[in-house]
Design a protein around this motif. Structure first.
Motif, PDB file in Angstrom:
ATOM      1  N   SER A   1      -7.637  -5.662   2.199  1.00  0.00           N
ATOM      2  CA  SER A   1      -7.005  -5.867   3.496  1.00  0.00           C
ATOM      3  C   SER A   1      -5.506  -5.598   3.426  1.00  0.00           C
ATOM      4  O   SER A   1      -4.933  -4.983   4.325  1.00  0.00           O
ATOM      5  CB  SER A   1      -7.273  -7.297   3.975  1.00  0.00           C
ATOM      6  OG  SER A   1      -6.711  -7.511   5.223  1.00  0.00           O
ATOM      7  N   ARG A   2      -4.868  -6.026   2.359  1.00  0.00           N
ATOM      8  CA  ARG A   2      -3.422  -5.780   2.187  1.00  0.00           C
ATOM      9  C   ARG A   2      -3.140  -4.283   2.075  1.00  0.00           C
ATOM     10  O   ARG A   2      -2.198  -3.781   2.686  1.00  0.00           O
ATOM     11  CB  ARG A   2      -2.893  -6.501   0.951  1.00  0.00           C
ATOM     12  CG  ARG A   2      -2.767  -7.998   1.127  1.00  0.00           C
ATOM     13  CD  ARG A   2      -2.192  -8.675  -0.096  1.00  0.00           C
ATOM     14  NE  ARG A   2      -0.904  -8.150  -0.486  1.00  0.00           N
ATOM     15  CZ  ARG A   2       0.274  -8.607  -0.035  1.00  0.00           C
ATOM     16  NH1 ARG A   2       0.300  -9.594   0.826  1.00  0.00           N
ATOM     17  NH2 ARG A   2       1.399  -8.081  -0.461  1.00  0.00           N
ATOM     18  N   LYS A   3      -3.955  -3.561   1.293  1.00  0.00           N
ATOM     19  CA  LYS A   3      -3.744  -2.119   1.130  1.00  0.00           C
ATOM     20  C   LYS A   3      -3.963  -1.376   2.444  1.00  0.00           C
ATOM     21  O   LYS A   3      -3.169  -0.516   2.831  1.00  0.00           O
ATOM     22  CB  LYS A   3      -4.675  -1.558   0.048  1.00  0.00           C
ATOM     23  CG  LYS A   3      -4.270  -1.941  -1.348  1.00  0.00           C
ATOM     24  CD  LYS A   3      -5.248  -1.397  -2.357  1.00  0.00           C
ATOM     25  CE  LYS A   3      -4.894  -1.915  -3.751  1.00  0.00           C
ATOM     26  NZ  LYS A   3      -5.886  -1.519  -4.731  1.00  0.00           N
TER      27      LYS A   3
ATOM     28  N   MET B   1      -4.891 -11.790   6.363  1.00  0.00           N
ATOM     29  CA  MET B   1      -3.913 -12.010   5.292  1.00  0.00           C
ATOM     30  C   MET B   1      -3.111 -13.284   5.525  1.00  0.00           C
ATOM     31  O   MET B   1      -2.664 -13.927   4.594  1.00  0.00           O
ATOM     32  CB  MET B   1      -2.967 -10.816   5.166  1.00  0.00           C
ATOM     33  CG  MET B   1      -3.646  -9.596   4.608  1.00  0.00           C
ATOM     34  SD  MET B   1      -2.546  -8.213   4.290  1.00  0.00           S
ATOM     35  CE  MET B   1      -1.658  -8.050   5.801  1.00  0.00           C
TER      36      MET B   1
ATOM     37  N   TYR C   1      -9.382  -9.607   0.344  1.00  0.00           N
ATOM     38  CA  TYR C   1      -7.975  -9.878   0.643  1.00  0.00           C
ATOM     39  C   TYR C   1      -7.091  -8.743   0.120  1.00  0.00           C
ATOM     40  O   TYR C   1      -6.211  -8.247   0.839  1.00  0.00           O
ATOM     41  CB  TYR C   1      -7.555 -11.216   0.023  1.00  0.00           C
ATOM     42  CG  TYR C   1      -6.112 -11.562   0.266  1.00  0.00           C
ATOM     43  CD1 TYR C   1      -5.699 -12.047   1.498  1.00  0.00           C
ATOM     44  CD2 TYR C   1      -5.154 -11.401  -0.735  1.00  0.00           C
ATOM     45  CE1 TYR C   1      -4.376 -12.368   1.729  1.00  0.00           C
ATOM     46  CE2 TYR C   1      -3.827 -11.719  -0.510  1.00  0.00           C
ATOM     47  CZ  TYR C   1      -3.449 -12.191   0.722  1.00  0.00           C
ATOM     48  OH  TYR C   1      -2.140 -12.517   0.957  1.00  0.00           O
ATOM     49  N   GLN C   2      -7.311  -8.294  -1.076  1.00  0.00           N
ATOM     50  CA  GLN C   2      -6.510  -7.207  -1.656  1.00  0.00           C
ATOM     51  C   GLN C   2      -6.729  -5.893  -0.900  1.00  0.00           C
ATOM     52  O   GLN C   2      -5.783  -5.148  -0.637  1.00  0.00           O
ATOM     53  CB  GLN C   2      -6.831  -7.037  -3.140  1.00  0.00           C
ATOM     54  CG  GLN C   2      -6.316  -8.176  -3.979  1.00  0.00           C
ATOM     55  CD  GLN C   2      -6.731  -8.066  -5.439  1.00  0.00           C
ATOM     56  OE1 GLN C   2      -7.683  -7.355  -5.779  1.00  0.00           O
ATOM     57  NE2 GLN C   2      -6.021  -8.778  -6.310  1.00  0.00           N
TER      58      GLN C   2
ATOM     59  N   SER D   1      -6.486  -7.391  10.134  1.00  0.00           N
ATOM     60  CA  SER D   1      -6.130  -7.521   8.717  1.00  0.00           C
ATOM     61  C   SER D   1      -4.925  -8.443   8.559  1.00  0.00           C
ATOM     62  O   SER D   1      -4.850  -9.209   7.596  1.00  0.00           O
ATOM     63  CB  SER D   1      -5.877  -6.150   8.081  1.00  0.00           C
ATOM     64  OG  SER D   1      -4.772  -5.501   8.658  1.00  0.00           O
TER      65      SER D   1
ATOM     66  N   HIS E   1      -3.823  -2.575   5.467  1.00  0.00           N
ATOM     67  CA  HIS E   1      -2.776  -2.991   6.396  1.00  0.00           C
ATOM     68  C   HIS E   1      -1.472  -2.232   6.119  1.00  0.00           C
ATOM     69  O   HIS E   1      -0.842  -1.714   7.036  1.00  0.00           O
ATOM     70  CB  HIS E   1      -2.556  -4.508   6.266  1.00  0.00           C
ATOM     71  CG  HIS E   1      -1.659  -5.080   7.292  1.00  0.00           C
ATOM     72  ND1 HIS E   1      -2.120  -5.486   8.521  1.00  0.00           N
ATOM     73  CD2 HIS E   1      -0.328  -5.327   7.286  1.00  0.00           C
ATOM     74  CE1 HIS E   1      -1.107  -5.956   9.220  1.00  0.00           C
ATOM     75  NE2 HIS E   1      -0.011  -5.873   8.493  1.00  0.00           N
ATOM     76  N   LYS E   2      -1.098  -2.159   4.861  1.00  0.00           N
ATOM     77  CA  LYS E   2       0.162  -1.505   4.478  1.00  0.00           C
ATOM     78  C   LYS E   2       0.135  -0.018   4.795  1.00  0.00           C
ATOM     79  O   LYS E   2       1.031   0.493   5.476  1.00  0.00           O
ATOM     80  CB  LYS E   2       0.423  -1.711   2.979  1.00  0.00           C
ATOM     81  CG  LYS E   2       1.683  -1.012   2.485  1.00  0.00           C
ATOM     82  CD  LYS E   2       1.959  -1.358   1.038  1.00  0.00           C
ATOM     83  CE  LYS E   2       1.482  -0.262   0.133  1.00  0.00           C
ATOM     84  NZ  LYS E   2       1.809  -0.496  -1.282  1.00  0.00           N
TER      85      LYS E   2
END
Length: 176
Positions: free
Chosen positions: A11-13, A160, A8-9, A156, A15-16
């Motif tokens: 995926s956030r990075k 999320m 999850y973490q 992603s 994605h951003k």
């Protein structure tokens, strides 16, 4: 930390940063696409004229269309090599001849009468939008990367969005 939280973490990075870096290309494609959709109201493209009603078998031959188009004394439109594309529009009974330099000629399908010789920048906009203006390296590298990244961003984003819902559902099930 569990594997799902790490995923999850990550995926956030991903994605951003993917979204931030490629937002320039997404905006470019979106803006050129919007201009293409609204090119007639914006005055970017020549409005399609209507020719004399005729059936396709009454159409003048393509050689004559080319001859008529290049004889209009348009700058940079002197030969068949200067033509980007010829479109047959049966709904309007018109041939649209588009030159590489943004010039356009509309010719009546049955009579060969020139209906319009206004500049038409739609060809330029199309080549910007589809990447041919910049060359094959842009189309096959940047646009491919942009498309694949859009798929990655979608997955992603779904993850999320869905992962916290899944965790809440599991927590609620355990409480029950």
């Amino acid at each position: 930390m569990s594997k799902s939280v790490k995923l999850y973490q990550l995926s956030r990075k991903v994605h951003k940063w993917t979204g931030l870096i490629l937002s320039i290309f997404f905006m470019f494609i979106a803006v050129t696409g919007l201009v293409l959709v609204y090119m007639i109201p914006l005055g970017v493209a020549d409005e399609l004229r209507t020719g004399k009603e005729a059936s396709p078998d009454q159409a003048i031959p393509m050689e004559k269309v080319v001859s008529i188009a290049v004889s209009q004394d348009l700058p940079g439109a002197d030969s068949v090599e200067d033509i980007f594309r010829i479109e047959y529009r049966p709904s309007a009974n018109v041939y649209q001849v588009r030159f590489n330099n943004g010039q356009g000629v509309q010719v009546d399908v049955s009579t060969g009468k020139v209906l319009s010789t206004n500049p038409d920048y739609s060809t330029f906009l199309i080549t910007l939008h589809d990447g041919t203006f910049f060359g094959d390296w842009y189309r096959y590298s940047i646009l491919t990367m942009t498309g694949l990244s859009l798929i990655l961003l979608s997955f992603s984003g779904y993850y999320m969005f869905g992962y916290p819902l899944y965790k809440r559902l599991m927590a609620n099930k355990r409480k029950s």
